[in-house]
Design an enzyme around this catalytic site. Structure first.
Site, PDB file in Angstrom:
ATOM      1  N   GLU A   1       0.752  -1.064  -0.098  1.00 42.55           N
ATOM      2  CA  GLU A   1      -0.095  -0.020  -0.045  1.00 42.55           C
ATOM      3  C   GLU A   1       1.073   1.205   0.046  1.00 42.55           C
ATOM      4  O   GLU A   1       0.463   2.105  -0.799  1.00 42.55           O
ATOM      5  CB  GLU A   1      -0.803   0.005   1.306  1.00 42.55           C
ATOM      6  CG  GLU A   1      -1.927   1.235   1.172  1.00 42.55           C
ATOM      7  CD  GLU A   1      -2.687   1.384   2.432  1.00 42.55           C
ATOM      8  OE1 GLU A   1      -3.622   2.047   2.619  1.00 42.55           O
ATOM      9  OE2 GLU A   1      -2.563   0.595   3.430  1.00 42.55           O
TER      10      GLU A   1
ATOM     11  N   ASP B   1      -0.518  -5.056   3.432  1.00 45.17           N
ATOM     12  CA  ASP B   1      -0.967  -3.587   3.851  1.00 45.17           C
ATOM     13  C   ASP B   1      -0.330  -3.784   5.292  1.00 45.17           C
ATOM     14  O   ASP B   1      -0.633  -4.551   6.119  1.00 45.17           O
ATOM     15  CB  ASP B   1      -2.424  -3.846   3.896  1.00 45.17           C
ATOM     16  CG  ASP B   1      -2.969  -2.447   4.331  1.00 45.17           C
ATOM     17  OD1 ASP B   1      -2.354  -1.688   4.874  1.00 45.17           O
ATOM     18  OD2 ASP B   1      -4.101  -2.231   4.148  1.00 45.17           O
TER      19      ASP B   1
ATOM     20  N   ILE C   1      -0.332  -1.610   7.894  1.00 46.51           N
ATOM     21  CA  ILE C   1      -1.443  -1.117   8.830  1.00 46.51           C
ATOM     22  C   ILE C   1      -2.809  -1.132   8.166  1.00 46.51           C
ATOM     23  O   ILE C   1      -2.944  -0.100   7.693  1.00 46.51           O
ATOM     24  CB  ILE C   1      -1.052  -0.164   9.929  1.00 46.51           C
ATOM     25  CG1 ILE C   1       0.329   0.098  10.256  1.00 46.51           C
ATOM     26  CG2 ILE C   1      -2.167   0.133  10.843  1.00 46.51           C
ATOM     27  CD1 ILE C   1       0.618   1.037  11.337  1.00 46.51           C
ATOM     28  N   ASP C   2      -3.608  -2.247   8.383  1.00 46.38           N
ATOM     29  CA  ASP C   2      -4.928  -1.814   7.864  1.00 46.38           C
ATOM     30  C   ASP C   2      -5.695  -1.312   8.902  1.00 46.38           C
ATOM     31  O   ASP C   2      -5.795  -2.229  10.195  1.00 46.38           O
ATOM     32  CB  ASP C   2      -5.431  -3.415   7.193  1.00 46.38           C
ATOM     33  CG  ASP C   2      -6.872  -2.996   6.458  1.00 46.38           C
ATOM     34  OD1 ASP C   2      -6.954  -2.458   5.650  1.00 46.38           O
ATOM     35  OD2 ASP C   2      -7.931  -3.516   7.330  1.00 46.38           O
TER      36      ASP C   2
ATOM     37  N   THR D   1      -5.379   2.315   9.517  1.00 47.40           N
ATOM     38  CA  THR D   1      -4.480   3.309   9.817  1.00 47.40           C
ATOM     39  C   THR D   1      -5.226   4.351  10.715  1.00 47.40           C
ATOM     40  O   THR D   1      -4.595   5.072  11.434  1.00 47.40           O
ATOM     41  CB  THR D   1      -3.812   3.842   8.571  1.00 47.40           C
ATOM     42  OG1 THR D   1      -3.202   3.137   7.810  1.00 47.40           O
ATOM     43  CG2 THR D   1      -2.792   5.073   8.929  1.00 47.40           C
TER      44      THR D   1
ATOM     45  N   ASP E   1      -6.198  -4.527   0.802  1.00 43.60           N
ATOM     46  CA  ASP E   1      -7.318  -4.907   2.075  1.00 43.60           C
ATOM     47  C   ASP E   1      -7.947  -6.166   2.104  1.00 43.60           C
ATOM     48  O   ASP E   1      -8.356  -6.597   3.174  1.00 43.60           O
ATOM     49  CB  ASP E   1      -8.501  -3.732   1.948  1.00 43.60           C
ATOM     50  CG  ASP E   1      -7.907  -2.375   1.540  1.00 43.60           C
ATOM     51  OD1 ASP E   1      -7.006  -1.895   2.559  1.00 43.60           O
ATOM     52  OD2 ASP E   1      -8.369  -1.665   0.666  1.00 43.60           O
TER      53      ASP E   1
END
Length: 274
Positions: free
Chosen positions: A65, A92, A94-95, A97, A221
């Site tokens: 990402e 990702d 940190i999904d 954020t 995601d």
């Protein structure tokens, strides 16, 4: 599969950084709007993951990402450019954020590995709860080493669903998603919106949620959570019922039993995103 251990180790290393930095003052960067928040932790976590994967699989390609400009067009273009590679990692760091920035403890690391555009393993790690969700094609889904499966609810009335709202909302998808929520809410036990697509998907796989849908999401995601659910016995499609593949942006994931009912409700509300 050695790639699974790579994903687990990379997720745990990134998660250690995230856990250390959670709930403290953070330097916030903004890509294109106040709704598209990126933290320094986000960027550093992806660097950790990239270094780890590259050191173990130097000939593999990584779609992360943080390496993609903000916006739907850039995300679609990045996937188009990357999906042609035989060995592709979809990351990702940190999904969730925005949750991380606000100290709301619902975020995770999400790592998937695809071979010839098919996701064959996924890892989702919640560093706050120290929960590691893993799945490998044909080998089931696991939470901290214990097998998991989707829930047993058979009707909407019994179901706990989840959804979410895209950041920025350039195409008006928040209103479309709200239409779906309003259509479904009288018919289900309740609906949640936690703010992390990957964790919602992991929770469907673990039987904590009956189903989840959301519009206008990206490959990073969804990829890891999608294989978690299928390996846990559930069903993942787009919101009109086409089989999941890494280009899907409007997702519907359930225990299977309520899939048709949720899909029909979204269609009746004009809330499929199509």
């Amino acid at each position: 599969m050695k790639e699974l251990q790579t994903a687990i180790d990379a997720a745990r290393q990134a998660g250690a950084l995230i856990r250390e930095k959670a709930f403290v003052s953070k330097q916030i960067d903004v890509k294109s709007s106040a709704s598209d928040l990126v933290t320094e932790v986000d960027k550093e976590a992806e660097k950790i993951i990239r270094r780890f994967i590259t050191s173990h699989h130097p000939d593999h390609v990584i779609l992360g990402e943080e390496g993609v400009d903000a916006g739907v067009v850039a995300a679609k273009e990045a996937l188009t450019n990357h999906r042609v590679h035989e060995h592709l990692w979809i990351v990702d760091p940190i999904d969730g954020t925005t949750n991380f920035i606000h100290g709301f403890p619902f975020f995770c690391v999400s790592i998937a590995y695809a071979v010839k555009q098919e996701v064959v393993l996924g890892v989702i790690y919640d560093p706050i709860k120290d929960e590691l969700f893993t799945a490998e094609k044909g080998k089931g889904a696991w939470l901290n080493g214990e097998p998991i499966q989707v829930s047993s609810e058979r009707t909407l009335a019994e179901s706990l669903l989840a959804s979410g709202f895209p950041s920025g909302d350039p195409a008006g998808m928040r209103q479309v998603n709200t239409d779906g929520i309003l259509r479904l809410s009288p018919h289900v036990r309740n609906i949640r919106a936690g703010g992390s697509a990957a964790l919602h998907l992991a929770y469907v796989a673990a039987g904590r949620l009956t189903g989840y849908w959301e519009l206008d999401l990206n490959a990073w995601d969804l990829a890891a959570g999608a294989i978690l659910i299928t390996e846990a016995g559930g069903m993942v499609t787009d919101t009109i019922g086409n089989p999941y593949e890494i280009g899907v942006r409007h997702i519907l994931a359930t225990n299977g039993s309520v899939h048709v009912a949720v899909k029909q409700a979204l269609a009746e509300a004009g809330a499929t995103g199509f």
